[in-house]
Scaffold this motif. Structure first.
Motif, PDB file in Angstrom:
ATOM      1  N   ILE A 207       0.885  -1.157   0.000  1.00  0.00           N
ATOM      2  CA  ILE A 207       0.000   0.000   0.000  1.00  0.00           C
ATOM      3  C   ILE A 207       0.921   1.204   0.000  1.00  0.00           C
ATOM      4  N   LYS A 208       0.740   2.079  -1.021  1.00  0.00           N
ATOM      5  CA  LYS A 208       1.637   3.221  -1.194  1.00  0.00           C
ATOM      6  C   LYS A 208       0.834   4.514  -1.258  1.00  0.00           C
ATOM      7  N   LEU A 209       1.484   5.596  -0.873  1.00  0.00           N
ATOM      8  CA  LEU A 209       0.939   6.930  -1.069  1.00  0.00           C
ATOM      9  C   LEU A 209       1.900   7.696  -1.956  1.00  0.00           C
ATOM     10  N   VAL A 210       1.358   8.568  -2.782  1.00  0.00           N
ATOM     11  CA  VAL A 210       2.194   9.381  -3.655  1.00  0.00           C
ATOM     12  C   VAL A 210       1.494  10.706  -3.919  1.00  0.00           C
ATOM     13  N   LYS A 211       2.275  11.741  -4.071  1.00  0.00           N
ATOM     14  CA  LYS A 211       1.771  13.039  -4.497  1.00  0.00           C
ATOM     15  C   LYS A 211       2.326  13.300  -5.890  1.00  0.00           C
ATOM     16  N   ILE A 212       1.460  13.802  -6.787  1.00  0.00           N
ATOM     17  CA  ILE A 212       1.964  14.195  -8.097  1.00  0.00           C
ATOM     18  C   ILE A 212       1.434  15.578  -8.452  1.00  0.00           C
ATOM     19  N   GLN A 213       2.153  16.245  -9.281  1.00  0.00           N
ATOM     20  CA  GLN A 213       1.714  17.496  -9.896  1.00  0.00           C
ATOM     21  C   GLN A 213       2.520  17.663 -11.171  1.00  0.00           C
ATOM     22  N   GLY A 214       1.834  17.778 -12.280  1.00  0.00           N
ATOM     23  CA  GLY A 214       2.520  17.905 -13.554  1.00  0.00           C
ATOM     24  C   GLY A 214       2.333  16.678 -14.412  1.00  0.00           C
ATOM     25  N   ASN A 215       3.252  16.545 -15.367  1.00  0.00           N
ATOM     26  CA  ASN A 215       3.110  15.528 -16.413  1.00  0.00           C
ATOM     27  C   ASN A 215       4.412  14.761 -16.606  1.00  0.00           C
ATOM     28  N   LYS A 216       4.951  14.177 -15.543  1.00  0.00           N
ATOM     29  CA  LYS A 216       6.236  13.477 -15.652  1.00  0.00           C
ATOM     30  C   LYS A 216       6.124  11.958 -15.715  1.00  0.00           C
ATOM     31  N   VAL A 217       4.931  11.420 -15.488  1.00  0.00           N
ATOM     32  CA  VAL A 217       4.773   9.969 -15.527  1.00  0.00           C
ATOM     33  C   VAL A 217       4.762   9.533 -16.992  1.00  0.00           C
ATOM     34  N   PRO A 218       5.669   8.644 -17.378  1.00  0.00           N
ATOM     35  CA  PRO A 218       5.737   8.209 -18.784  1.00  0.00           C
ATOM     36  C   PRO A 218       4.642   7.193 -19.107  1.00  0.00           C
ATOM     37  N   TRP A 219       4.353   7.050 -20.403  1.00  0.00           N
ATOM     38  CA  TRP A 219       3.508   5.929 -20.814  1.00  0.00           C
ATOM     39  C   TRP A 219       4.222   4.658 -20.390  1.00  0.00           C
ATOM     40  N   HIS A 220       3.493   3.750 -19.741  1.00  0.00           N
ATOM     41  CA  HIS A 220       4.099   2.499 -19.298  1.00  0.00           C
ATOM     42  C   HIS A 220       2.993   1.464 -19.076  1.00  0.00           C
ATOM     43  N   HIS A 221       3.403   0.238 -18.840  1.00  0.00           N
ATOM     44  CA  HIS A 221       2.467  -0.822 -18.474  1.00  0.00           C
ATOM     45  C   HIS A 221       3.156  -1.752 -17.490  1.00  0.00           C
ATOM     46  N   HIS A 222       2.357  -2.582 -16.874  1.00  0.00           N
ATOM     47  CA  HIS A 222       2.877  -3.583 -15.948  1.00  0.00           C
ATOM     48  C   HIS A 222       2.521  -4.940 -16.546  1.00  0.00           C
ATOM     49  N   LYS A 223       3.542  -5.648 -16.967  1.00  0.00           N
ATOM     50  CA  LYS A 223       3.359  -6.881 -17.730  1.00  0.00           C
ATOM     51  C   LYS A 223       2.535  -7.933 -16.979  1.00  0.00           C
ATOM     52  N   ASN A 224       2.776  -8.068 -15.664  1.00  0.00           N
ATOM     53  CA  ASN A 224       2.157  -9.164 -14.916  1.00  0.00           C
ATOM     54  C   ASN A 224       1.266  -8.737 -13.759  1.00  0.00           C
ATOM     55  N   GLU A 225       1.078  -7.417 -13.570  1.00  0.00           N
ATOM     56  CA  GLU A 225       0.355  -6.978 -12.379  1.00  0.00           C
ATOM     57  C   GLU A 225      -0.730  -5.951 -12.706  1.00  0.00           C
TER      58      GLU A 225
END
Length: 118
Positions: free
Chosen positions: A27-45
């Motif tokens: 269980i994780k918490l994260v704060k974001i602001q902006g557009n830095k997350v790249p296109w990605h996928h999780h193969k098995n999860e």
């Protein structure tokens, strides 16, 4: 544990913090602001997003983007390419298998190994 208190300990955007674990899941918490997350996928999860504060623009391959708001929950199924962004600060709870890399196999400036998320 109080989620708001835990969020108050996070000073950097795009820096997931593991606040607990249940069996083979973090269980994780994260704060974001902006557009830095790249296109990605999780193969098995699969990956669960719960919005605690703010709004999150969610983009998924071959679908119209949508906005998640406080209280919204969405599960991205394994293998689906996605990216998220937020104009203003957004607080998110993530529930992910312990094997999940938060930017998939894409490594960029925001990628944090698990040891840096504890």
């Amino acid at each position: 544990m109080n989620i708001t208190e835990q969020l108050n300990t996070i000073n950097d955007y795009y820096a997931p913090k593991i606040i607990g674990e249940v069996n083979d899941v973090f269980i994780k918490l994260v704060k974001i602001q902006g557009n830095k997350v790249p296109w990605h996928h999780h193969k098995n999860e699969d990956e669960l997003f719960l919005i605690i504060k703010g709004a999150l623009l969610f983009e998924i391959e071959n679908q119209e983007p949508f906005t998640m708001k406080k209280g919204d929950l969405f599960i991205v199924k394994k293998g689906i390419s996605h990216k998220v962004s937020s104009k203003n600060e957004c607080h998110i709870m993530l529930i992910e298998n312990k094997s999940t890399l938060h930017t998939g196999e894409v490594v960029n400036e925001i990628t944090k190994p698990i040891k840096n998320q504890i």
